[in-house]
Design an enzyme around this catalytic site. Structure first.
Site, short mmCIF file in Angstrom:
data_model
loop_
_atom_site.label_atom_id
_atom_site.label_comp_id
_atom_site.label_asym_id
_atom_site.label_seq_id
_atom_site.Cartn_x
_atom_site.Cartn_y
_atom_site.Cartn_z
N LYS A 163 0.84 -1.18 0.00
CA LYS A 163 0.00 0.00 0.00
C LYS A 163 0.88 1.24 0.00
O LYS A 163 1.85 1.33 0.78
CB LYS A 163 -0.91 0.00 1.23
N ASP A 191 -0.51 -0.52 -4.78
CA ASP A 191 -1.86 0.04 -4.69
C ASP A 191 -1.81 1.39 -4.00
O ASP A 191 -1.46 1.50 -2.83
CB ASP A 191 -2.77 -0.91 -3.91
N GLU A 217 -2.36 -0.01 -8.96
CA GLU A 217 -3.80 -0.04 -8.72
C GLU A 217 -4.32 1.32 -8.26
O GLU A 217 -3.74 1.95 -7.37
CB GLU A 217 -4.12 -1.11 -7.68
N ASP A 242 -9.98 0.02 -9.22
CA ASP A 242 -10.63 -0.61 -8.07
C ASP A 242 -11.79 0.24 -7.61
O ASP A 242 -12.94 0.03 -7.99
CB ASP A 242 -9.61 -0.84 -6.95
N LYS A 266 -14.74 -6.23 -6.00
CA LYS A 266 -14.92 -6.50 -4.57
C LYS A 266 -16.40 -6.70 -4.28
O LYS A 266 -17.24 -5.92 -4.73
CB LYS A 266 -14.35 -5.37 -3.72
#
Length: 368
Positions: A163, A191, A217, A242, A266
């Site tokens: 992250k 991401d 991402e 995303d 998701k």
């Protein structure tokens, strides 16, 4: 085989360490469990992990929507009426995807148990030999993230996701130091969780081209498709969307704008398995590879995502990492190193520890 009762549990799952991404720090994971019971005694479990920055829902609002708006509509219905149920939910309330996901997952769990089949068999059958799960590292100093990554690779993990998204200069250091720590043979994903501007995204991606990142991402704000397209056209690396896709409408716009190479589905954004299947089919029509991601979910939603991942060829990767991040989970998930194993047990294939669920519950409702 009709639904006679729905129990809703507002709970908090303990994390091994704080989970930090570009827009939030979580010291534990607020979640909501649902349990539906059929007149033949079969039980199905579901879960909601809302994110107010992504789905527009809070922990409290999601609980209230499930209890007062959605769950009452299930009483007397068969879990197999999945299309009609989603249509009724959408007519009752706009959005609220994680609230709908919590009940949708429970319906699918019950369907699998009624059919005495693992859920992936109902969704399309086994499309993959294995499901490989990465280790996810939340935002820390570059050195700390590199140390975590090196440890995970030493433990046998070959897929690392980090992250980033707080500061471009620090993010470049994070990516470079993690790549140095894991060597050339491990895979690296990055991401930003909407954390960069267009300039910062280009700066970071260009500065880390030598790091062999599989994909970057959600580099910029969720629905800034024009900037996503500009970044995609400017770099040779793959760009995954995303937060920018929750609905079929969103994905249609992404495809039209050519804003991404890949899609992260998701269940909490899509509204559950039923709507996620639609996203996967639309992505397949555009030759857009997918992964199933996680909001750091317990074994319940994790296994729902795993069965979905197994059932569709277009879903090439998954990040069913939640159970690896809790001090104790509500059920056991069968991991073998970085492989998540699916058995032939019916439904989600797990046994939920109801005593533990009760122990971490702060509020509960029963709808009959």
């Amino acid at each position: 085989m009709n639904i006679v009762k729905v129990d809703v549990f507002q709970a908090r799952l303990p994390l091994i360490e704080p989970f930090i991404i570009s827009y939030v720090r979580l010291d534990d994971m607020p979640t909501i469990f649902t349990r539906i019971e059929l007149d033949n005694g079969i039980v199905g479990w579901g879960e909601a992990v809302p994110d107010q920055n992504v789905t527009g829902e809070t922990w409290h609002s999601t609980y209230d929507v499930i209890v007062h708006e959605l769950a009452p509509l299930l009483i007397g219905k068969s879990p197999f009426q999945i299309d009609a149920i989603h249509q009724q939910w959408d007519a009752q309330i706009l959005g609220s995807p994680s609230a709908k996901a919590a009940l949708d997952i429970a319906l699918y769990d019950a369907m699998g148990k009624c059919a005495n089949l693992p859920l992936y068999e109902l969704l399309g059958g086994r499309a993959h030999d294995t499901l490989m799960v990465p280790r996810v590292i939340s935002i820390k100093t570059p050195q700390e993230m590199a140390e975590d990554a090196k440890r995970y690779v030493a433990e046998g993990y070959k897929h690392i996701k980090i992250k980033v998204g707080t500061d471009a200069k620090a993010d470049i250091a994070r990516i470079c130091q993690v790549r140095d720590a894991i060597g050339e043979d491990a895979y690296l994903r990055v991401d930003a969780n909407q954390g960069w501007s267009r300039t910062e995204a280009l700066q970071v991606i260009e500065a880390t081209q030598h790091c062999a990142v599989e994909w970057y991402e959600q580099p910029v704000k969720a629905h800034d498709y024009r900037t996503m397209r500009h970044i995609r056209e400017s770099v040779s690396s793959a760009i995954m969307i995303d937060e920018g896709v929750q609905s079929m409408h969103d994905l249609t716009e992404v495809i039209r704008e050519e804003a991404a190479d890949m899609l992260n589905i998701k269940l909490m954004k899509a509204g559950g398995i039923y709507r996620a299947l639609g996203l996967a089919s639309l992505a397949e029509s555009a030759n857009m590879p997918c992964q199933v991601g996680s909001m750091v979910e317990s074994a319940i939603a994790t296994m729902a995502g795993a069965h979905l991942s197994m059932s569709r060829t277009i879903i090439e990767t998954n990040e069913m990492v939640g159970p690896l991040m809790f001090t104790q989970d509500v059920a056991g998930v069968p991991f073998d190193g970085e492989q998540l194993l699916l058995t032939k047990a019916p439904g989600l294939g797990i046994e939920v520890d109801e005593t533990y669920v009760s122990s971490i519950t702060v509020q509960r409702a029963c709808i009959e």
